[in-house]
Design a protein around this motif. Structure first.
Motif, PDB file in Angstrom:
ATOM      1  N   ASN A 312      16.729  -4.777 -65.369  1.00 44.94           N
ATOM      2  CA  ASN A 312      16.907  -6.073 -66.024  1.00 44.94           C
ATOM      3  C   ASN A 312      15.673  -6.315 -66.894  1.00 44.94           C
ATOM      4  N   PHE A 313      15.623  -5.661 -68.042  1.00 41.48           N
ATOM      5  CA  PHE A 313      14.417  -5.627 -68.865  1.00 41.48           C
ATOM      6  C   PHE A 313      14.119  -6.968 -69.544  1.00 41.48           C
ATOM      7  N   GLU A 314      15.137  -7.773 -69.759  1.00 41.18           N
ATOM      8  CA  GLU A 314      14.909  -9.078 -70.390  1.00 41.18           C
ATOM      9  C   GLU A 314      14.013  -9.955 -69.511  1.00 41.18           C
ATOM     10  N   ARG A 315      14.233  -9.893 -68.188  1.00 42.14           N
ATOM     11  CA  ARG A 315      13.391 -10.680 -67.277  1.00 42.14           C
ATOM     12  C   ARG A 315      11.973 -10.111 -67.207  1.00 42.14           C
ATOM     13  N   VAL A 316      11.848  -8.808 -67.382  1.00 43.85           N
ATOM     14  CA  VAL A 316      10.516  -8.185 -67.424  1.00 43.85           C
ATOM     15  C   VAL A 316       9.724  -8.755 -68.601  1.00 43.85           C
ATOM     16  N   VAL A 317      10.344  -8.796 -69.768  1.00 41.72           N
ATOM     17  CA  VAL A 317       9.676  -9.289 -70.980  1.00 41.72           C
ATOM     18  C   VAL A 317       9.360 -10.778 -70.867  1.00 41.72           C
ATOM     19  N   SER A 318      10.326 -11.564 -70.420  1.00 45.64           N
ATOM     20  CA  SER A 318      10.143 -13.019 -70.346  1.00 45.64           C
ATOM     21  C   SER A 318       9.047 -13.409 -69.359  1.00 45.64           C
ATOM     22  N   SER A 319       9.041 -12.782 -68.197  1.00 44.73           N
ATOM     23  CA  SER A 319       8.036 -13.117 -67.193  1.00 44.73           C
ATOM     24  C   SER A 319       6.639 -12.695 -67.638  1.00 44.73           C
ATOM     25  N   THR A 320       6.543 -11.558 -68.323  1.00 41.38           N
ATOM     26  CA  THR A 320       5.251 -11.097 -68.830  1.00 41.38           C
ATOM     27  C   THR A 320       4.713 -12.055 -69.888  1.00 41.38           C
ATOM     28  N   ALA A 321       5.557 -12.487 -70.792  1.00 43.35           N
ATOM     29  CA  ALA A 321       5.129 -13.416 -71.845  1.00 43.35           C
ATOM     30  C   ALA A 321       4.639 -14.731 -71.254  1.00 43.35           C
ATOM     31  N   LEU A 322       5.347 -15.230 -70.249  1.00 43.09           N
ATOM     32  CA  LEU A 322       4.941 -16.486 -69.609  1.00 43.09           C
ATOM     33  C   LEU A 322       3.598 -16.327 -68.895  1.00 43.09           C
ATOM     34  N   ALA A 323       3.401 -15.186 -68.251  1.00 37.68           N
ATOM     35  CA  ALA A 323       2.135 -14.933 -67.553  1.00 37.68           C
ATOM     36  C   ALA A 323       0.973 -14.849 -68.543  1.00 37.68           C
ATOM     37  N   ILE A 324       1.211 -14.257 -69.714  1.00 39.86           N
ATOM     38  CA  ILE A 324       0.157 -14.168 -70.731  1.00 39.86           C
ATOM     39  C   ILE A 324      -0.248 -15.561 -71.198  1.00 39.86           C
ATOM     40  N   LYS A 325       0.715 -16.430 -71.401  1.00 42.58           N
ATOM     41  CA  LYS A 325       0.399 -17.801 -71.820  1.00 42.58           C
ATOM     42  C   LYS A 325      -0.437 -18.517 -70.760  1.00 42.58           C
ATOM     43  N   ALA A 326      -0.041 -18.372 -69.497  1.00 40.80           N
ATOM     44  CA  ALA A 326      -0.740 -19.061 -68.421  1.00 40.80           C
ATOM     45  C   ALA A 326      -2.174 -18.545 -68.248  1.00 40.80           C
ATOM     46  N   THR A 327      -2.352 -17.235 -68.283  1.00 37.31           N
ATOM     47  CA  THR A 327      -3.695 -16.672 -68.098  1.00 37.31           C
ATOM     48  C   THR A 327      -4.607 -16.990 -69.287  1.00 37.31           C
ATOM     49  N   THR A 328      -4.034 -17.091 -70.477  1.00 35.66           N
ATOM     50  CA  THR A 328      -4.838 -17.436 -71.650  1.00 35.66           C
ATOM     51  C   THR A 328      -5.360 -18.863 -71.553  1.00 35.66           C
ATOM     52  N   VAL A 329      -4.524 -19.783 -71.080  1.00 36.07           N
ATOM     53  CA  VAL A 329      -4.976 -21.167 -70.872  1.00 36.07           C
ATOM     54  C   VAL A 329      -6.134 -21.212 -69.883  1.00 36.07           C
ATOM     55  N   ILE A 330      -6.008 -20.449 -68.797  1.00 36.38           N
ATOM     56  CA  ILE A 330      -7.065 -20.419 -67.775  1.00 36.38           C
ATOM     57  C   ILE A 330      -8.345 -19.809 -68.330  1.00 36.38           C
ATOM     58  N   SER A 331      -8.229 -18.729 -69.099  1.00 36.66           N
ATOM     59  CA  SER A 331      -9.423 -18.078 -69.632  1.00 36.66           C
ATOM     60  C   SER A 331     -10.151 -18.975 -70.634  1.00 36.66           C
ATOM     61  N   ILE A 332      -9.411 -19.754 -71.407  1.00 32.75           N
ATOM     62  CA  ILE A 332     -10.041 -20.705 -72.335  1.00 32.75           C
ATOM     63  C   ILE A 332     -10.756 -21.806 -71.557  1.00 32.75           C
ATOM     64  N   ALA A 333     -10.118 -22.297 -70.501  1.00 39.09           N
ATOM     65  CA  ALA A 333     -10.747 -23.329 -69.669  1.00 39.09           C
ATOM     66  C   ALA A 333     -12.025 -22.791 -69.012  1.00 39.09           C
ATOM     67  N   GLY A 334     -11.974 -21.538 -68.542  1.00 40.62           N
ATOM     68  CA  GLY A 334     -13.151 -20.921 -67.950  1.00 40.62           C
ATOM     69  C   GLY A 334     -14.280 -20.775 -68.952  1.00 40.62           C
ATOM     70  N   PHE A 335     -13.938 -20.412 -70.182  1.00 36.92           N
ATOM     71  CA  PHE A 335     -14.945 -20.302 -71.246  1.00 36.92           C
ATOM     72  C   PHE A 335     -15.633 -21.643 -71.480  1.00 36.92           C
ATOM     73  N   MET A 336     -14.862 -22.706 -71.575  1.00 34.97           N
ATOM     74  CA  MET A 336     -15.434 -24.034 -71.822  1.00 34.97           C
ATOM     75  C   MET A 336     -16.381 -24.445 -70.703  1.00 34.97           C
ATOM     76  N   LEU A 337     -15.977 -24.208 -69.468  1.00 37.94           N
ATOM     77  CA  LEU A 337     -16.797 -24.599 -68.321  1.00 37.94           C
ATOM     78  C   LEU A 337     -18.120 -23.832 -68.299  1.00 37.94           C
ATOM     79  N   LEU A 338     -18.050 -22.504 -68.459  1.00 37.51           N
ATOM     80  CA  LEU A 338     -19.249 -21.684 -68.364  1.00 37.51           C
ATOM     81  C   LEU A 338     -20.165 -21.861 -69.574  1.00 37.51           C
ATOM     82  N   PHE A 339     -19.596 -22.096 -70.744  1.00 34.11           N
ATOM     83  CA  PHE A 339     -20.417 -22.253 -71.938  1.00 34.11           C
ATOM     84  C   PHE A 339     -21.118 -23.605 -71.977  1.00 34.11           C
TER      85      PHE A 339
END
Length: 451
Positions: A312-339
């Protein structure tokens, strides 16, 4: 088994990713408190020797990373087999992977304990221990090595628990261990006046309790997997696949360990004890920032593994894209805090103003490319979950081996201490570009299959 299969294969992607990621994220954040709490208590307990104490834990970290790498090799390798086998309804193969994982990690962790204990002093010197740091690093590492078996077992089996979709149990395992460590640290460090040795003893006891809990989990029948003593015997095809897939995890930990060795030695030359301590604190702050992202990836892996096995490759792609969005938000928040707040964060660990001042300038340089790290973490993990060993291995070593280590060796010759710190954002930026190109090709391949 059917209930979890329906969840992984049919529920809304956002709902199932949230359901699996939140417990994993909570568990990983709590797990990150291990080294943070040890470092904070040691820094506070040793007073004038806080720099050497923190540096001692920093020097010991490569050994912990090697242990972690061994555990993740077996844990993630077998977890990939298990999640894909469940997706393909091959439950017998999933059970065999569980048994082989347990026997393999018990043997490997015993070997690590034996050889690590024999060569502890040469290893610590290799890792950058100066004469003033060595006694602290030795006291901490010697005890940590005695707990290798329970630590490696817990980490391996916890990945398997997560692979079968039981994220809450995996979370509880880490919460129990880290929570107990937080309670025991002040008792052993301050109450029993054991200093840095007390921090190590508290860690080993906490890991032993989490191992006991995982044994209870499988013995009680709560797992959808079935443990058979006969499955402890090696099954060559399962063993080879486990090692092949998990090798990228070991490569990541080993290259991370090598990275720390190179950086510690560079800092000993260009900065001294205080900058080794700075790196130790920043590394732990980075880990605390990375852990929520790793938690999301751990929630993602069963979804990707199951649906890839079910084609079921469509779910593979969709879940990966959603995870990338979520981790990017967290990494930006981490950058702001540490900087923005490096001095305040360093003040949690120590009252040494020189250490705080040095940490402030180093942190603000090292985090410059942090917003890109979330994408890297997701990209590197996807290939492991899909069982594609070669690209997983390449991405696992790209940041440390291909970029960071060469930069740390070259840049300080021109920029001294500043060259060590600036190597971090440059290597993160390069690693992001490599991951982006590779993941874009994989994404296009899945799209082509679905059309």
């Amino acid at each position: 088994m059917n209930t979890r299969a329906r969840m992984l294969g049919e529920e809304s992607i956002s709902k199932v990713l949230f359901k699996l990621s939140v417990p994993a994220t909570i568990g990983m954040v709590v797990q990150a408190l291990y080294n943070l709490v040890d470092t904070i208590f040691v820094g506070r307990a040793l007073g004038p020797e806080s720099v050497q104490g923190i540096a001692g834990i920093t020097i010991a970290f490569p050994i912990q990373m090697i242990i972690m790498g061994v555990a993740l090799t077996i844990g993630i390798g077998s977890a990939s087999i298990i999640s894909r086998s469940i997706g393909a309804k091959d439950y017998r193969r999933a059970d065999i992977a569980l048994g082989n994982a347990i026997s393999t990690i018990l043997i490997l962790s015993t070997l690590v304990t034996i050889f690590g204990s024999i060569y502890i002093v040469p290893l610590l010197k290799l890792f950058g221990a100066t004469e003033t740091i060595l006694p602290f690093a030795y006291d901490y590492t010697r005890i940590i090595l005695y707990g290798t078996l329970v630590f490696a077992f817990s980490m391996t089996v916890n990945n398997i628990v997560r692979a079968e979709g039981n994220a809450k149990v995996a979370m509880l395992t880490m919460v129990i261990s880290a929570g107990l460590n937080i309670i025991l640290d002040p008792i052993f460090i301050f109450g029993l006046d054991m200093g840095i040795k007390g921090a190590a003893i508290a860690t080993v006891i906490s890991q032993a309790v989490s191992a006991i809990y995982l044994v209870h989990y499988f013995n009680s029948g709560m797992s959808s997997l079935n443990f058979h003593v006969s499955d402890l015997m090696p099954h060559p095809d399962v063993f080879v696949e486990t090692i092949t897939i998990g090798a990228s995890s070991f490569a990541r930990s080993a290259s991370g360990s090598l990275m720390v060795i190179v950086i510690n030695n560079a800092l000993a030359i260009y900065g001294g004890d205080i900058h080794i301590a700075v790196f130790g604190v920043v590394n732990r702050l980075f880990m605390f920032t990375f852990m929520p992202m790793i938690g999301i990836v751990q929630g993602l892996q069963p979804i990707v593994g199951f649906n890839y096995g079910a084609k079921n490759f469509e779910r593979v792609v969709s879940s990966t894209a959603l995870a990338i969005k979520a981790t990017t938000v967290i990494s930006i928040a981490g950058f702001m805090l540490l900087f923005l707040f490096p001095s305040q964060l360093f003040s949690i660990f120590t009252t040494d103003q020189q250490l705080i001042d040095a940490g402030r300038s180093a942190t603000r340089i090292m985090v410059l490319a942090l917003p890109f790290v979330g994408f890297q973490i997701v990209g590197a993990s996807i290939y492991q979950t899909l069982g594609k060993a070669r690209p997983a291995f390449f991405l696992s070593i790209s940041r440390q081996v291909l970029f960071l280590i060469p930069l740390v060796l070259i840049l300080p010759q021109f920029f001294q201490l500043y060259g060590v710190w600036i190597a971090f954002p440059i290597s993160d930026g390069l690693s992001f570009l490599v991951t982006f190109v590779m993941l874009a090709k994989e994404y296009s391949a899945f799209k082509a299959i679905n059309t």
